[in-house]
Design a protein around this motif. Structure first.
Motif, PDB file in Angstrom:
ATOM      1  N   GLY A 241      48.269  36.169  42.898  1.00  0.00           N
ATOM      2  CA  GLY A 241      47.578  37.369  43.465  1.00  0.00           C
ATOM      3  C   GLY A 241      48.224  38.594  43.986  1.00  0.00           C
ATOM      4  O   GLY A 241      49.342  38.593  43.582  1.00  0.00           O
ATOM      5  N   SER A 274      45.023  28.688  46.035  1.00  0.00           N
ATOM      6  CA  SER A 274      43.618  28.357  46.019  1.00  0.00           C
ATOM      7  C   SER A 274      43.246  27.709  44.521  1.00  0.00           C
ATOM      8  O   SER A 274      43.852  27.960  43.634  1.00  0.00           O
ATOM      9  CB  SER A 274      42.766  29.718  45.919  1.00  0.00           C
ATOM     10  OG  SER A 274      43.001  30.537  44.845  1.00  0.00           O
ATOM     11  N   THR A 299      47.939  32.963  46.625  1.00  0.00           N
ATOM     12  CA  THR A 299      47.455  34.329  47.449  1.00  0.00           C
ATOM     13  C   THR A 299      48.592  34.665  48.519  1.00  0.00           C
ATOM     14  O   THR A 299      49.378  34.051  49.031  1.00  0.00           O
ATOM     15  CB  THR A 299      46.204  34.083  48.205  1.00  0.00           C
ATOM     16  OG1 THR A 299      46.320  32.760  49.168  1.00  0.00           O
ATOM     17  CG2 THR A 299      45.326  33.367  47.324  1.00  0.00           C
ATOM     18  N   ALA A 498      42.677  36.102  44.472  1.00  0.00           N
ATOM     19  CA  ALA A 498      42.798  35.017  43.981  1.00  0.00           C
ATOM     20  C   ALA A 498      42.271  34.873  42.550  1.00  0.00           C
ATOM     21  O   ALA A 498      41.167  34.892  42.120  1.00  0.00           O
ATOM     22  CB  ALA A 498      42.118  33.879  44.652  1.00  0.00           C
ATOM     23  N   ALA A 501      39.838  32.219  41.327  1.00  0.00           N
ATOM     24  CA  ALA A 501      38.666  31.799  41.921  1.00  0.00           C
ATOM     25  C   ALA A 501      37.357  32.593  41.680  1.00  0.00           C
ATOM     26  O   ALA A 501      37.645  33.899  41.584  1.00  0.00           O
ATOM     27  CB  ALA A 501      38.776  32.002  43.463  1.00  0.00           C
ATOM     28  N   THR A 504      36.102  35.964  44.906  1.00  0.00           N
ATOM     29  CA  THR A 504      37.347  36.519  45.285  1.00  0.00           C
ATOM     30  C   THR A 504      37.131  37.721  45.628  1.00  0.00           C
ATOM     31  O   THR A 504      35.968  38.294  45.980  1.00  0.00           O
ATOM     32  CB  THR A 504      38.367  36.418  44.376  1.00  0.00           C
ATOM     33  OG1 THR A 504      39.800  36.462  44.978  1.00  0.00           O
ATOM     34  CG2 THR A 504      38.338  37.107  43.269  1.00  0.00           C
TER      35      THR A 504
END
Length: 546
Positions: A241, A274, A299, A498, A501, A504
């Motif tokens: 991230g 995550s 992250t 992230a 994900a 996000t």
């Protein structure tokens, strides 16, 4: 004939006797006879013929026989006679039959007492079992003889061969179907993969479809087959991230734990992982359980430092607060009436002599602004920034009467200058301008946050939401939604909190172009057959495949 002397009357008599003849009754091979002897002239002598076992009476030879074809008849005795009885050896039919599973030879017609050869030949996949019927010399031998002392009918019986099927399974699954099966039959076999494994095929001969989970084996001999399996391999994608780096992606076997590690950049701290399957989501170095494809993101959060400002007598300060690591915090010292700014005391200040300046926030900072009395005969120029974090100004201080003072407005990162407000400014729209110091001046440099476009796109297989235009520093939420039959496989682009994900945020510190990636799903097609048939067509196929 004779004479008689006739010397007186005479009476003479002739006497006669009946002739007697001999009868000779003879026999050939194959029987016996009776009736021979001596018989008077004109007598009918009885004769009879008796065949031996396996023979039949054929007839009489000689003269005077009343019925030559009758075994018991008479002979007219008008002379010496010789008669003979003839016999013939009996012949019997032999019928040789075959049951299912083979063929036979040897049938025909055979003389009494002979031993004709009979043979039984099994078809492929069959064995000779035995002969049934009377007269067979050795009923358990495929090639033997039959004693022909009457008509015979014999049958050869066969039975189908039976073979053993051994079914084995390699590591990663199980298999079934072993047993004993008739020649030429198709035995059903089935493989079942354990969780995390994939069936890769059958080894061994006679398998109908070596790639099918459920198939058959041709039983024309003893067979041994093995189901083989492979441990599934899954892809691990590790995304970093905003604010750091992450390592550990690759391909890993089912059930393994893949090591992952996050490294924050300077000024950032690791915030957590995550994604699913992470052993310790709060640990910088941890592992991921690989029992399916995985997407994980490291992250990070920026470090924040406290800026404390204080003012000595003669003025006030503004700009304190919490700031991200390595950011430049705008600070401002505002003198009271009759005072002018003197200097800033503390470290990290861009220009300690300027009342409006920046502080490098790479640690907690505590600064003090000092002021002094305004010199007599001067006018005070005070310049503010609005908002305080929008930028800095230069030019503030005390100036002689009617002097022209240069002023400059410098926007902070993410801001733009929008104009000056206050009296005496030569050109309020210029960031670098001047002001006539005919009196005390209180000026404000105005700044506005920049706005940036967030452009979102999607590869085939899904849609995205959250695009738009947003102010600098906004953390804009974005969402990726896969279509049926597809899976989200990660974001590509900069500023993502992230990337693995589907939901996000994007840090809007500049124009952003972000793409949601989707991949088509694959499904296993497993076919199984009940007793009596086989199936084909197993495999792994894309969503929507027919």
């Amino acid at each position: 004939a004779t004479t008689v002397l006739m010397d007186q009357a005479k009476t003479v008599s002739a006497t006669f006797s009946l002739n007697s003849y001999s009868l000779s009754v003879q026999t050939g091979v194959g029987g016996s006879v009776s009736g021979d002897g001596n018989f008077s002239h004109g007598a009918l002598a009885n004769i009879s013929a008796t065949p031996d076992i396996g023979y039949s009476f054929s007839g009489w030879s000689g003269s005077g026989i009343d019925d030559n074809t009758s075994a018991a008849t008479t002979v007219l005795m008008d002379q010496t006679k010789t008669v003979g009885a003839t016999f013939s050896l009996n012949s019997y039919p032999l019928s040789v039959l075959a049951g299912v599973g083979g063929s036979v030879s040897g049938d025909g017609n055979f003389s009494h007492g002979s031993l004709p050869i009979i043979r039984a030949t099994p078809d492929v996949g069959y064995l000779f079992y035995g002969w049934s019927g009377d007269g067979v010399t050795n009923p358990l031998v495929s090639s033997t003889t039959v004693l022909m002392e009457q008509a015979r009918s014999v049958s050869a019986t066969f039975f189908q061969k039976s073979y053993a099927l051994s079914v084995f399974a390699g590591s990663g699954g199980s298999a079934s179907g072993d047993g004993n099966f008739s020649h030429g039959s198709f035995a059903s076999i089935e493989a079942v993969a354990d969780e995390g494994h994939t069936f890769t095929g059958w080894t061994g001969s006679g398998v109908t479809d070596g790639n099918a989970l459920s198939t058959t084996v041709l039983m024309d001999q003893n067979q041994s087959v093995t189901a083989t399996f492979s441990r599934n391999a899954y892809t691990l994608r590790v995304y970093p991230g905003l604010g750091g780096n992450a390592t550990g992606d690759g391909n890993f076997s089912h059930g393994s734990f893949a090591s992952i590690e996050a490294t924050p950049y300077e000024g950032y701290r690791f915030n957590g992982w995550s994604g699913m399957g992470v052993s310790e989501p709060t640990a910088v170095a941890t592992s991921v359980l690989m029992n399916q494809d995985r997407l994980v993101s490291a992250t990070f959060a920026p470090l924040r430092h406290l800026l404390t400002l204080s003012a000595e007598s003669g003025g006030s300060v503004s700009g304190d607060g919490n700031f991200s690591h390595a950011s430049l915090a705008a600070i401002e010292a505002i003198p009271h009436t009759g005072y002018v700014f003197s200097k800033w005391e503390g470290s990290g200040i861009s220009d300690p002599q300027s009342p409006s300046t920046y502080v490098l926030m790479d640690q907690n900072r505590s600064l003090v602004a000092s002021f002094e009395l305004k010199p007599i005969g001067t006018n005070l120029l005070i310049s503010h920034s609005s908002p305080i974090r929008g930028g800095t100004t230069t030019g503030g201080g005390s100036y002689p009467e009617d002097q022209t003072a240069s002023i400059t407005a410098s926007p902070a990162l993410g801001y733009r200058f929008t104009g000056w407000t206050g009296e005496g400014i030569v050109d309020p729209n210029l960031a670098n301008t001047s002001v006539t110091m005919s009196e005390d001046r209180n000026l404000t440099a105005n700044f506005s946050l920049n706005s940036y476009d967030l452009n979102l796109s999607a590869t085939n297989g899904g849609s995205v939401s959250g695009a738009g235009r947003f102010e600098h520093g906004t953390s804009q939420a974005i969402i990726a939604t896969p279509l049926p039959g597809y899976s989200f496989s990660g974001w590509s682009g900069q500023g993502l909190l992230a990337p693995s994900a589907s939901s996000t945020t994007v840090s809007m510190t500049e124009e952003r172009n972000v793409t949601a990636n989707f991949t088509v799903n694959f499904y296993d097609l497993n076919l199984f057959a009940t007793s009596g048939g086989s199936v084909s067509g197993t495999g792994r196929f894309e969503h929507g495949t027919s």
